[in-house]
Design a protein around this motif. Structure first.
Motif, mmCIF file in Angstrom:
data_model
loop_
_atom_site.group_PDB
_atom_site.id
_atom_site.type_symbol
_atom_site.label_atom_id
_atom_site.label_comp_id
_atom_site.label_asym_id
_atom_site.label_seq_id
_atom_site.Cartn_x
_atom_site.Cartn_y
_atom_site.Cartn_z
ATOM 1 N N THR A 54 0.834 -1.205 0.000
ATOM 2 C CA THR A 54 0.000 0.000 0.000
ATOM 3 C C THR A 54 0.865 1.250 0.000
ATOM 4 O O THR A 54 1.853 1.339 0.729
ATOM 5 N N ARG A 55 0.497 2.222 -0.829
ATOM 6 C CA ARG A 55 1.155 3.531 -0.812
ATOM 7 C C ARG A 55 0.193 4.512 -0.143
ATOM 8 O O ARG A 55 -0.909 4.755 -0.645
ATOM 9 N N HIS A 56 0.602 5.045 0.977
ATOM 10 C CA HIS A 56 -0.308 5.802 1.838
ATOM 11 C C HIS A 56 -0.344 7.290 1.491
ATOM 12 O O HIS A 56 0.687 7.903 1.192
ATOM 13 N N ALA A 57 -1.527 7.862 1.562
ATOM 14 C CA ALA A 57 -1.645 9.315 1.652
ATOM 15 C C ALA A 57 -0.939 9.752 2.934
ATOM 16 O O ALA A 57 -0.943 9.027 3.936
ATOM 17 N N THR A 58 -0.345 10.943 2.920
ATOM 18 C CA THR A 58 0.555 11.313 4.010
ATOM 19 C C THR A 58 0.364 12.760 4.425
ATOM 20 O O THR A 58 0.210 13.644 3.583
ATOM 21 N N VAL A 59 0.400 12.988 5.748
ATOM 22 C CA VAL A 59 0.390 14.332 6.318
ATOM 23 C C VAL A 59 1.778 14.628 6.870
ATOM 24 O O VAL A 59 2.308 13.853 7.674
ATOM 25 N N GLU A 75 -2.160 10.928 18.668
ATOM 26 C CA GLU A 75 -3.399 11.517 18.163
ATOM 27 C C GLU A 75 -3.534 11.390 16.644
ATOM 28 O O GLU A 75 -4.471 11.949 16.068
ATOM 29 N N ALA A 76 -2.630 10.651 16.008
ATOM 30 C CA ALA A 76 -2.592 10.626 14.546
ATOM 31 C C ALA A 76 -3.905 10.161 13.933
ATOM 32 O O ALA A 76 -4.437 10.803 13.011
ATOM 33 N N GLU A 77 -4.448 9.066 14.408
ATOM 34 C CA GLU A 77 -5.669 8.542 13.784
ATOM 35 C C GLU A 77 -6.869 9.429 14.082
ATOM 36 O O GLU A 77 -7.706 9.688 13.200
ATOM 37 N N ARG A 83 -4.209 7.735 7.656
ATOM 38 C CA ARG A 83 -3.225 8.264 6.723
ATOM 39 C C ARG A 83 -1.870 8.285 7.421
ATOM 40 O O ARG A 83 -1.798 8.486 8.628
ATOM 41 N N ALA A 84 -0.812 8.091 6.657
ATOM 42 C CA ALA A 84 0.527 8.169 7.242
ATOM 43 C C ALA A 84 0.781 9.583 7.755
ATOM 44 O O ALA A 84 0.273 10.564 7.199
#
Length: 252
Positions: A54-59, A75-77, A83-84
């Motif tokens: 999987t290639r993740h969308a990233t912040v 708190e990421a999720e 998203r990564a």
């Protein structure tokens, strides 16, 4: 005195306190890379659950001037959904070396973007920068120099000179300031969507500053004005994380 001491007035490096923790089911990897001038940068990369390949969308997150970035890991999720999230500390913060300054922080942001874009598990066509307070100035300059799908700006400002004038109207801030973070100069050329979130009762970055930057933005803008909230307590309102997650659902 202000000219000589401005770094100590702008930047408040924080150490790592405790071990960063990932949301349940996520993976957390330490990140270590070397800036162009040899300065070591350190942080963490969080990856949500996903099938192999999987290639993740990233912040890419850029924090405030007194924030240790990896403290946001847990708190990421809740904030960004699945998203990564890349959390690397500014120079002098956490385990990163060196001393902070505008040119160095922006150059480091570009290096982080390029490092992340080269990873096989991250999708550079779905990158978003999130800048908070001081970090909004870094995120805007990154958006001006690299391809992003969207940007999130929390408590942003037109420029640090404008913020300084609001606090020290009797001081020739524009003449003294070496670290300008002039986001307004880039805003009109931006075409990507932006979420601008701020507290109506913010006494550090006046709400009018955030409103002004939003009005100058060249692309679509969503505003989240939280009445009764200030500079450091936006996370306490569930609408804050909810608005960010919903924005990313629409654009990332």
């Amino acid at each position: 005195m202000l000219w000589l001491a401005q770094e100590s007035l702008l930047f408040f490096p924080q150490p790592v306190r405790g071990t960063p923790s990932a949301p349940a089911g996520w993976s957390l990897a330490k990140v270590s890379l070397t800036a162009a001038d040899g300065t070591p940068l350190a942080g963490v990369l969080l990856l949500p659950p996903g099938a192999p390949g999987t290639r993740h969308a990233t912040v890419l997150y850029f924090g405030g001037n007194a924030e240790e970035a990896t403290s946001q890991a847990r708190e990421a999720e809740r904030t960004y959904g699945r998203r990564a999230v890349l959390l690397v500390n500014y120079r002098g913060y956490g385990e990163s070396g060196g001393r902070p300054g505008e040119k160095a922080l922006v150059a480091d942001a570009l290096a982080l973007y390029d490092w992340a874009a080269g990873r096989p598990d991250l999708d550079p066509s779905r990158f978003c920068a999130h800048g908070r307070s001081l970090g909004s100035g870094v995120a805007v300059q990154l958006a001006a120099a690299r391809s992003l799908r969207c940007v999130i700006l929390t408590s942003p400002f037109e420029s640090l000179a404008a913020v300084g004038k609001s606090h020290y109207p009797w001081v020739p801030v524009s003449w003294l300031l070496r670290h300008r973070f002039a986001s307004a100069e880039h805003a009109g050329a931006m075409t990507i969507p932006a979420l601008v979130a701020f507290g109506a009762a913010d006494t550090i970055i006046p709400a009018a500053q955030s409103e002004r930057l939003a009005s100058l933005w060249g692309g679509p803008v969503e505003r989240l004005r939280l009445e009764g909230f200030g500079h450091n307590d936006l996370d306490l309102d569930p609408r804050y994380a909810g608005a960010i997650a919903a924005f990313l659902d629409r654009h990332l």
